[in-house]
Scaffold this motif. Structure first.
Motif, PDB file in Angstrom:
ATOM      1  N   LEU A  24       0.861  -1.176   0.000  1.00 17.88           N
ATOM      2  CA  LEU A  24       0.000   0.000   0.000  1.00 17.88           C
ATOM      3  C   LEU A  24       0.899   1.229   0.000  1.00 17.88           C
ATOM      4  CD1 LEU A  24      -2.789   1.340   0.257  1.00 17.88           C
ATOM      5  CD2 LEU A  24      -2.660   0.950   2.713  1.00 17.88           C
ATOM      6  N   ARG A  25       0.849   1.999  -1.073  1.00 17.63           N
ATOM      7  CA  ARG A  25       1.695   3.202  -1.163  1.00 17.63           C
ATOM      8  C   ARG A  25       1.237   4.219  -0.127  1.00 17.63           C
ATOM      9  NH1 ARG A  25       1.439   5.429  -7.016  1.00 17.63           N
ATOM     10  NH2 ARG A  25       2.594   7.080  -5.984  1.00 17.63           N
ATOM     11  N   THR A  26       2.193   4.888   0.474  1.00 15.72           N
ATOM     12  CA  THR A  26       1.875   5.848   1.531  1.00 15.72           C
ATOM     13  C   THR A  26       2.736   7.093   1.416  1.00 15.72           C
ATOM     14  OG1 THR A  26       3.511   4.924   3.046  1.00 15.72           O
ATOM     15  CG2 THR A  26       1.287   4.008   3.166  1.00 15.72           C
ATOM     16  N   ILE A  27       2.266   8.113   2.099  1.00 12.69           N
ATOM     17  CA  ILE A  27       3.066   9.303   2.357  1.00 12.69           C
ATOM     18  C   ILE A  27       3.349   9.229   3.851  1.00 12.69           C
ATOM     19  CG2 ILE A  27       3.105  11.817   2.409  1.00 12.69           C
ATOM     20  CD1 ILE A  27       0.927  11.669   0.149  1.00 12.69           C
ATOM     21  N   HIS A  28       4.603   9.132   4.202  1.00 17.81           N
ATOM     22  CA  HIS A  28       4.954   8.962   5.616  1.00 17.81           C
ATOM     23  C   HIS A  28       5.063  10.330   6.282  1.00 17.81           C
ATOM     24  CE1 HIS A  28       6.247   6.579   8.987  1.00 17.81           C
ATOM     25  NE2 HIS A  28       7.221   7.446   9.199  1.00 17.81           N
ATOM     26  N   ARG A  29       4.143  10.620   7.157  1.00 18.51           N
ATOM     27  CA  ARG A  29       4.163  11.825   7.981  1.00 18.51           C
ATOM     28  C   ARG A  29       4.229  11.357   9.426  1.00 18.51           C
ATOM     29  NH1 ARG A  29       5.284  15.432   4.327  1.00 18.51           N
ATOM     30  NH2 ARG A  29       3.667  15.821   2.816  1.00 18.51           N
ATOM     31  N   ARG A  30       5.396  11.478   9.987  1.00 18.65           N
ATOM     32  CA  ARG A  30       5.575  10.981  11.353  1.00 18.65           C
ATOM     33  C   ARG A  30       4.541  11.567  12.282  1.00 18.65           C
ATOM     34  NH1 ARG A  30      10.123   7.941  11.548  1.00 18.65           N
ATOM     35  NH2 ARG A  30      11.643   8.410   9.957  1.00 18.65           N
ATOM     36  N   PRO A  31       3.936  10.797  13.119  1.00 21.75           N
ATOM     37  CA  PRO A  31       4.176   9.387  13.418  1.00 21.75           C
ATOM     38  C   PRO A  31       3.237   8.442  12.660  1.00 21.75           C
ATOM     39  CG  PRO A  31       2.750  10.266  15.082  1.00 21.75           C
ATOM     40  CD  PRO A  31       3.029  11.390  14.094  1.00 21.75           C
ATOM     41  N   ARG A  32       2.642   8.873  11.559  1.00 27.08           N
ATOM     42  CA  ARG A  32       1.690   7.987  10.891  1.00 27.08           C
ATOM     43  C   ARG A  32       1.838   8.031   9.376  1.00 27.08           C
ATOM     44  NH1 ARG A  32      -3.946  11.212  11.720  1.00 27.08           N
ATOM     45  NH2 ARG A  32      -3.328  13.010  10.507  1.00 27.08           N
ATOM     46  N   PHE A  33       1.130   7.127   8.735  1.00 21.86           N
ATOM     47  CA  PHE A  33       1.099   7.064   7.281  1.00 21.86           C
ATOM     48  C   PHE A  33      -0.157   7.775   6.776  1.00 21.86           C
ATOM     49  CE2 PHE A  33       3.316   3.081   8.419  1.00 21.86           C
ATOM     50  CZ  PHE A  33       4.476   3.237   7.679  1.00 21.86           C
ATOM     51  N   MET A  34      -0.043   8.376   5.609  1.00 24.95           N
ATOM     52  CA  MET A  34      -1.211   8.946   4.941  1.00 24.95           C
ATOM     53  C   MET A  34      -1.335   8.244   3.595  1.00 24.95           C
ATOM     54  SD  MET A  34      -0.564  12.949   5.856  1.00 24.95           S
ATOM     55  CE  MET A  34      -1.939  13.520   4.894  1.00 24.95           C
ATOM     56  N   VAL A  35      -2.580   7.922   3.215  1.00 24.86           N
ATOM     57  CA  VAL A  35      -2.820   7.205   1.964  1.00 24.86           C
ATOM     58  C   VAL A  35      -3.873   7.967   1.163  1.00 24.86           C
ATOM     59  CG1 VAL A  35      -3.541   5.028   0.922  1.00 24.86           C
ATOM     60  CG2 VAL A  35      -2.335   5.015   3.121  1.00 24.86           C
ATOM     61  N   PRO A  36      -3.483   8.543   0.036  1.00 23.49           N
ATOM     62  CA  PRO A  36      -4.482   9.185  -0.816  1.00 23.49           C
ATOM     63  C   PRO A  36      -5.515   8.157  -1.295  1.00 23.49           C
ATOM     64  CG  PRO A  36      -2.277   9.865  -1.450  1.00 23.49           C
ATOM     65  CD  PRO A  36      -2.131   8.739  -0.472  1.00 23.49           C
ATOM     66  N   LYS A  37      -6.759   8.591  -1.455  1.00 27.56           N
ATOM     67  CA  LYS A  37      -7.834   7.679  -1.857  1.00 27.56           C
ATOM     68  C   LYS A  37      -7.514   6.932  -3.143  1.00 27.56           C
ATOM     69  CE  LYS A  37     -11.435  10.345   0.338  1.00 27.56           C
ATOM     70  NZ  LYS A  37     -12.604  11.194   0.143  1.00 27.56           N
ATOM     71  N   VAL A  38      -6.889   7.606  -4.090  1.00 31.60           N
ATOM     72  CA  VAL A  38      -6.551   6.965  -5.370  1.00 31.60           C
ATOM     73  C   VAL A  38      -5.619   5.781  -5.136  1.00 31.60           C
ATOM     74  CG1 VAL A  38      -5.393   7.327  -7.577  1.00 31.60           C
ATOM     75  CG2 VAL A  38      -6.905   9.078  -6.670  1.00 31.60           C
ATOM     76  N   TRP A  39      -4.646   5.935  -4.248  1.00 30.45           N
ATOM     77  CA  TRP A  39      -3.721   4.849  -3.962  1.00 30.45           C
ATOM     78  C   TRP A  39      -4.442   3.690  -3.273  1.00 30.45           C
ATOM     79  CZ3 TRP A  39       1.159   7.788  -1.810  1.00 30.45           C
ATOM     80  CH2 TRP A  39       1.697   8.579  -2.849  1.00 30.45           C
ATOM     81  N   LEU A  40      -5.375   4.008  -2.370  1.00 23.09           N
ATOM     82  CA  LEU A  40      -6.146   2.958  -1.709  1.00 23.09           C
ATOM     83  C   LEU A  40      -6.990   2.209  -2.734  1.00 23.09           C
ATOM     84  CD1 LEU A  40      -7.111   1.441   0.774  1.00 23.09           C
ATOM     85  CD2 LEU A  40      -8.806   3.263   1.127  1.00 23.09           C
ATOM     86  N   LEU A  41      -7.621   2.928  -3.640  1.00 22.99           N
ATOM     87  CA  LEU A  41      -8.418   2.276  -4.690  1.00 22.99           C
ATOM     88  C   LEU A  41      -7.563   1.388  -5.572  1.00 22.99           C
ATOM     89  CD1 LEU A  41     -10.856   5.143  -5.676  1.00 22.99           C
ATOM     90  CD2 LEU A  41     -11.398   3.025  -4.457  1.00 22.99           C
ATOM     91  N   ASP A  42      -6.336   1.818  -5.849  1.00 18.54           N
ATOM     92  CA  ASP A  42      -5.415   0.978  -6.624  1.00 18.54           C
ATOM     93  C   ASP A  42      -5.198  -0.372  -5.934  1.00 18.54           C
ATOM     94  OD1 ASP A  42      -5.067   2.849  -8.640  1.00 18.54           O
ATOM     95  OD2 ASP A  42      -3.144   3.587  -7.853  1.00 18.54           O
ATOM     96  N   VAL A  43      -5.042  -0.333  -4.631  1.00 13.25           N
ATOM     97  CA  VAL A  43      -4.818  -1.570  -3.876  1.00 13.25           C
ATOM     98  C   VAL A  43      -6.085  -2.415  -3.854  1.00 13.25           C
ATOM     99  CG1 VAL A  43      -4.368  -2.519  -1.577  1.00 13.25           C
ATOM    100  CG2 VAL A  43      -2.959  -0.680  -2.460  1.00 13.25           C
ATOM    101  N   LEU A  44      -7.229  -1.781  -3.603  1.00  7.43           N
ATOM    102  CA  LEU A  44      -8.486  -2.519  -3.487  1.00  7.43           C
ATOM    103  C   LEU A  44      -8.906  -3.192  -4.798  1.00  7.43           C
ATOM    104  CD1 LEU A  44     -10.584  -0.104  -1.248  1.00  7.43           C
ATOM    105  CD2 LEU A  44      -9.234  -2.097  -0.548  1.00  7.43           C
ATOM    106  N   THR A  45      -8.399  -2.703  -5.898  1.00  3.39           N
ATOM    107  CA  THR A  45      -8.739  -3.295  -7.204  1.00  3.39           C
ATOM    108  C   THR A  45      -7.601  -4.131  -7.778  1.00  3.39           C
ATOM    109  OG1 THR A  45      -8.052  -1.275  -8.349  1.00  3.39           O
ATOM    110  CG2 THR A  45     -10.380  -1.467  -7.757  1.00  3.39           C
ATOM    111  N   SER A  46      -6.565  -4.343  -6.982  1.00  2.51           N
ATOM    112  CA  SER A  46      -5.391  -5.077  -7.477  1.00  2.51           C
ATOM    113  C   SER A  46      -5.564  -6.585  -7.339  1.00  2.51           C
ATOM    114  CB  SER A  46      -4.143  -4.646  -6.705  1.00  2.51           C
ATOM    115  OG  SER A  46      -4.186  -5.152  -5.385  1.00  2.51           O
ATOM    116  N   GLU A  47      -4.810  -7.307  -8.147  1.00  2.00           N
ATOM    117  CA  GLU A  47      -4.775  -8.769  -8.051  1.00  2.00           C
ATOM    118  C   GLU A  47      -4.209  -9.193  -6.692  1.00  2.00           C
ATOM    119  OE1 GLU A  47      -5.933 -11.212 -10.066  1.00  2.00           O
ATOM    120  OE2 GLU A  47      -6.839  -9.582 -11.208  1.00  2.00           O
ATOM    121  N   ASP A  48      -3.220  -8.453  -6.195  1.00  3.02           N
ATOM    122  CA  ASP A  48      -2.607  -8.763  -4.909  1.00  3.02           C
ATOM    123  C   ASP A  48      -3.665  -8.766  -3.805  1.00  3.02           C
ATOM    124  OD1 ASP A  48      -0.407  -9.222  -3.092  1.00  3.02           O
ATOM    125  OD2 ASP A  48      -0.553  -7.104  -2.527  1.00  3.02           O
TER     126      ASP A  48
END
Length: 73
Positions: A24-48
Motif C-alpha cells: 500500500l503506497r503511503t506518504i509517511h508523515r511521522r508518526p503515521r502514514f497517509m494514503v491518498p484515496k486513489v492509492w487505496l483504490l489501486d490496492v483494493l482493485t489489485s490482483e494482490d
C-alpha cells in the motif's frame, strides 16, 4: 490506518504491515502514514488484494457488490 482498517475490515496491524511491505503506497508523515484515496483504490482493485486468502467480511461484501454491478450491465 484506523479508517482504512474500518473500511476494509482488516486490523490496523495488517494495514500497517501492508504499508511497511510496500503493498500500500503511503506518504509517511511521522508518526503515521497517509494514503491518498486513489492509492487505496489501486490496492483494493489489485490482483494482490484479491489473492488474500483470509478475507474479511467487508472484503467479501466488496466482491459481491462488484459482481452484482457487473451482472446489471
Amino acid at each position: 490506518m484506523e479508517q482504512i482498517a474500518r473500511f476494509t475490515g482488516y486490523t490496523p496491524h495488517t494495514v500497517s504491515r501492508w504499508c511497511t511491505e510496500g503493498r500500500l503506497r503511503t506518504i509517511h508523515r511521522r508518526p503515521r502514514f497517509m494514503v491518498p484515496k486513489v492509492w487505496l483504490l489501486d490496492v483494493l482493485t489489485s490482483e494482490d488484494y484479491n489473492r488474500i486468502t483470509r478475507k474479511s467480511r467487508e472484503h467479501y461484501a466488496m466482491i459481491a457488490a462488484a459482481g452484482t454491478r457487473q451482472n446489471k450491465k
